[in-house]
Motif scaffolding. Structure first.
Motif, mmCIF file in Angstrom:
data_model
loop_
_atom_site.group_PDB
_atom_site.id
_atom_site.type_symbol
_atom_site.label_atom_id
_atom_site.label_comp_id
_atom_site.label_asym_id
_atom_site.label_seq_id
_atom_site.Cartn_x
_atom_site.Cartn_y
_atom_site.Cartn_z
ATOM 1 N N GLY A 158 0.829 -1.204 0.000
ATOM 2 C CA GLY A 158 0.000 0.000 0.000
ATOM 3 C C GLY A 158 0.864 1.256 0.000
ATOM 4 O O GLY A 158 2.007 1.233 -0.457
ATOM 5 N N THR A 159 0.338 2.316 0.519
ATOM 6 C CA THR A 159 1.093 3.566 0.518
ATOM 7 C C THR A 159 2.210 3.481 1.545
ATOM 8 O O THR A 159 2.127 2.724 2.506
ATOM 9 N N ALA A 160 3.244 4.277 1.338
ATOM 10 C CA ALA A 160 4.369 4.276 2.269
ATOM 11 C C ALA A 160 3.891 4.673 3.657
ATOM 12 O O ALA A 160 4.352 4.136 4.661
ATOM 13 N N SER A 161 2.924 5.585 3.721
ATOM 14 C CA SER A 161 2.509 6.070 5.033
ATOM 15 C C SER A 161 1.840 4.972 5.853
ATOM 16 O O SER A 161 1.997 4.921 7.058
ATOM 17 N N ALA A 162 1.123 4.069 5.175
ATOM 18 C CA ALA A 162 0.463 3.001 5.922
ATOM 19 C C ALA A 162 1.477 2.089 6.594
ATOM 20 O O ALA A 162 1.191 1.459 7.599
ATOM 21 N N ALA A 163 2.702 2.031 6.045
ATOM 22 C CA ALA A 163 3.743 1.207 6.649
ATOM 23 C C ALA A 163 4.190 1.776 7.990
ATOM 24 O O ALA A 163 4.939 1.141 8.714
ATOM 25 N N ARG A 164 3.743 2.980 8.315
ATOM 26 C CA ARG A 164 4.070 3.565 9.621
ATOM 27 C C ARG A 164 3.301 2.891 10.746
ATOM 28 O O ARG A 164 3.520 3.178 11.907
ATOM 29 N N LEU A 165 2.364 2.046 10.383
ATOM 30 C CA LEU A 165 1.534 1.423 11.410
ATOM 31 C C LEU A 165 1.987 -0.012 11.669
ATOM 32 O O LEU A 165 2.005 -0.843 10.762
ATOM 33 N N ALA A 166 2.338 -0.279 12.943
ATOM 34 C CA ALA A 166 2.673 -1.640 13.350
ATOM 35 C C ALA A 166 1.617 -2.103 14.353
ATOM 36 O O ALA A 166 1.072 -1.303 15.121
ATOM 37 N N VAL A 167 1.319 -3.394 14.303
ATOM 38 C CA VAL A 167 0.306 -3.958 15.186
ATOM 39 C C VAL A 167 0.936 -5.115 15.959
ATOM 40 O O VAL A 167 1.524 -6.003 15.347
ATOM 41 N N LEU A 168 0.825 -5.078 17.280
ATOM 42 C CA LEU A 168 1.300 -6.200 18.091
ATOM 43 C C LEU A 168 0.083 -6.974 18.575
ATOM 44 O O LEU A 168 -0.818 -6.418 19.205
ATOM 45 N N SER A 169 0.076 -8.274 18.268
ATOM 46 C CA SER A 169 -1.020 -9.119 18.736
ATOM 47 C C SER A 169 -0.444 -10.461 19.166
ATOM 48 O O SER A 169 0.767 -10.653 19.185
ATOM 49 N N GLY A 170 -1.312 -11.384 19.516
ATOM 50 C CA GLY A 170 -0.849 -12.688 19.979
ATOM 51 C C GLY A 170 -1.857 -13.276 20.937
ATOM 52 O O GLY A 170 -2.858 -12.629 21.257
ATOM 53 N N PRO A 171 -1.597 -14.501 21.405
ATOM 54 C CA PRO A 171 -2.577 -15.147 22.278
ATOM 55 C C PRO A 171 -2.742 -14.399 23.598
ATOM 56 O O PRO A 171 -1.823 -13.707 24.037
ATOM 57 N N SER A 172 -3.904 -14.534 24.207
ATOM 58 C CA SER A 172 -4.076 -13.878 25.498
ATOM 59 C C SER A 172 -3.160 -14.561 26.510
ATOM 60 O O SER A 172 -2.893 -15.762 26.428
ATOM 61 N N GLY A 173 -2.632 -13.773 27.410
ATOM 62 C CA GLY A 173 -1.732 -14.316 28.435
ATOM 63 C C GLY A 173 -0.277 -14.301 28.025
ATOM 64 O O GLY A 173 0.599 -14.638 28.823
ATOM 65 N N VAL A 174 0.014 -13.870 26.794
ATOM 66 C CA VAL A 174 1.405 -13.933 26.332
ATOM 67 C C VAL A 174 2.231 -12.750 26.840
ATOM 68 O O VAL A 174 3.459 -12.795 26.834
ATOM 69 N N GLY A 175 1.543 -11.684 27.291
ATOM 70 C CA GLY A 175 2.270 -10.538 27.841
ATOM 71 C C GLY A 175 2.386 -9.353 26.894
ATOM 72 O O GLY A 175 3.305 -8.545 27.010
ATOM 73 N N LYS A 176 1.394 -9.189 25.997
ATOM 74 C CA LYS A 176 1.425 -8.066 25.046
ATOM 75 C C LYS A 176 1.440 -6.722 25.782
ATOM 76 O O LYS A 176 2.188 -5.817 25.439
ATOM 77 N N PHE B 218 3.457 -10.846 15.683
ATOM 78 C CA PHE B 218 2.818 -11.823 16.583
ATOM 79 C C PHE B 218 3.752 -12.067 17.759
ATOM 80 O O PHE B 218 4.910 -12.437 17.576
ATOM 81 N N LEU B 219 3.251 -11.854 18.968
ATOM 82 C CA LEU B 219 4.046 -12.131 20.171
ATOM 83 C C LEU B 219 3.690 -13.533 20.645
ATOM 84 O O LEU B 219 2.516 -13.858 20.838
ATOM 85 N N THR B 220 4.718 -14.367 20.807
ATOM 86 C CA THR B 220 4.463 -15.757 21.171
ATOM 87 C C THR B 220 5.237 -16.112 22.443
ATOM 88 O O THR B 220 6.265 -15.490 22.728
ATOM 89 N N PRO B 221 4.755 -17.087 23.215
ATOM 90 C CA PRO B 221 5.479 -17.451 24.450
ATOM 91 C C PRO B 221 6.715 -18.274 24.104
ATOM 92 O O PRO B 221 6.769 -18.886 23.037
ATOM 93 N N ARG C 79 -8.492 -22.194 24.111
ATOM 94 C CA ARG C 79 -8.510 -20.983 23.304
ATOM 95 C C ARG C 79 -7.074 -20.599 22.889
ATOM 96 O O ARG C 79 -6.825 -20.192 21.750
ATOM 97 N N ALA C 80 -6.137 -20.733 23.828
ATOM 98 C CA ALA C 80 -4.739 -20.367 23.535
ATOM 99 C C ALA C 80 -4.178 -21.227 22.412
ATOM 100 O O ALA C 80 -3.438 -20.736 21.557
ATOM 101 N N LYS C 81 -4.557 -22.514 22.394
ATOM 102 C CA LYS C 81 -4.070 -23.419 21.322
ATOM 103 C C LYS C 81 -4.522 -22.904 19.960
ATOM 104 O O LYS C 81 -3.751 -22.856 19.005
ATOM 105 N N VAL C 82 -5.799 -22.514 19.892
ATOM 106 C CA VAL C 82 -6.349 -21.990 18.630
ATOM 107 C C VAL C 82 -5.638 -20.679 18.272
ATOM 108 O O VAL C 82 -5.235 -20.454 17.124
ATOM 109 N N GLU C 83 -5.453 -19.820 19.277
ATOM 110 C CA GLU C 83 -4.842 -18.509 19.024
ATOM 111 C C GLU C 83 -3.393 -18.638 18.534
ATOM 112 O O GLU C 83 -2.950 -17.862 17.688
ATOM 113 N N LEU C 84 -2.676 -19.615 19.082
ATOM 114 C CA LEU C 84 -1.271 -19.780 18.670
ATOM 115 C C LEU C 84 -1.159 -20.120 17.185
ATOM 116 O O LEU C 84 -0.177 -19.774 16.536
#
Ligand code: 5GP
Length: 201
Positions: free
Chosen positions: A13-31, A134-137, A164-169
């Motif tokens: 996409g546009t260069a500016s959209a690359a300014r956005l980073a998203v951190l996600s991952g399973p619940s309990g991983v410590g995001k 993706f943040l993983t344990p 749920r964590a198994k599915v999320e991983l």
């Protein structure tokens, strides 16, 4: 350590959209803990403040960790198109306000969202050039230990969390990069290094 090298060039996409980073991952991983470290140690990264209908925890400040709103206010924000994404998690609503994020992206500021998997998928769909981490344990045993908490909850509640964590991983493969949360400071530094590589300041 990062487990995925050679990320595909998803910044289509546009260069500016690359300014956005998203951190996600399973619940309990410590995001939340990793992002708190980013806020503390790397103030040049702007961290979005989500809206939520959950009650503040001790020491959480309105407008800093979250903007705490009623269900009614949240519904109004959704109806007015003010949220980039939103999701329900453990009975509470969470969402990313769009206007402050667009302002930072337009200003060229590297920006970070810390959101659950449902939210990350919505961002992937609406802003395909966003950079998803993706943040993983360090191991399944470690996540199991974290999700078991203080051992005061009923076994069926803990078992449901583990299922749920198994599915999320398994969502790891949907992401551009994987960071292992073996140490909070190290994981935060790696995340910032990745953001700086794709969003040079
Ligand atoms: P907590 O209530 O423990 O702070 O957060 C619960 C979950 O909601 C975490 O997985 C966190 O990443 C997620 N979360 C926080 N803010 C947002 C948001 O704006 N959108 C979405 N989709 N999830 C969020």
């Amino acid at each position: 350590m990062s487990r995925r090298g050679g990320r595909l060039p998803v910044m289509a996409g546009t260069a500016s959209a690359a300014r956005l980073a998203v951190l996600s991952g399973p619940s309990g991983v410590g995001k939340g803990t990793v992002v708190a470290k980013v806020r503390e140690m790397y103030p040049h990264i702007w961290v979005s403040v989500s809206c939520t209908t959950r009650a503040p925890r001790p020491r959480e400040r309105d407008g800093i960790e979250y903007r705490f709103v009623s269900r009614e206010q949240f519904g109004q924000m959704v109806a007015a198109g003010e949220l980039l994404e939103h999701a329900e998690f453990a009975g509470n609503l969470y969402g990313t306000p769009l206007a402050p994020l667009l302002e930072r992206i337009a200003a060229g500021t590297p920006s970070l969202l810390e959101i659950d998997l449902q939210g990350a998928r919505q961002v992937r769909a609406s802003m395909p050039a966003a950079y998803l981490v993706f943040l993983t344990p360090p191991s399944w045993a470690e996540l199991e230990r974290r999700l078991a908490g203080r051992g005061t909850e009923p076994a069926d509640v803990i078992a449901a969390r583990l299922r749920r964590a198994k599915v999320e991983l398994a969502a790891e493969k949907e992401f551009d990069e994987v960071v292992v949360n073996d140490d909070v400071g190290r994981a935060a530094a790696e995340l910032v290094g990745l953001i700086e590589a794709v969003c040079p300041t």
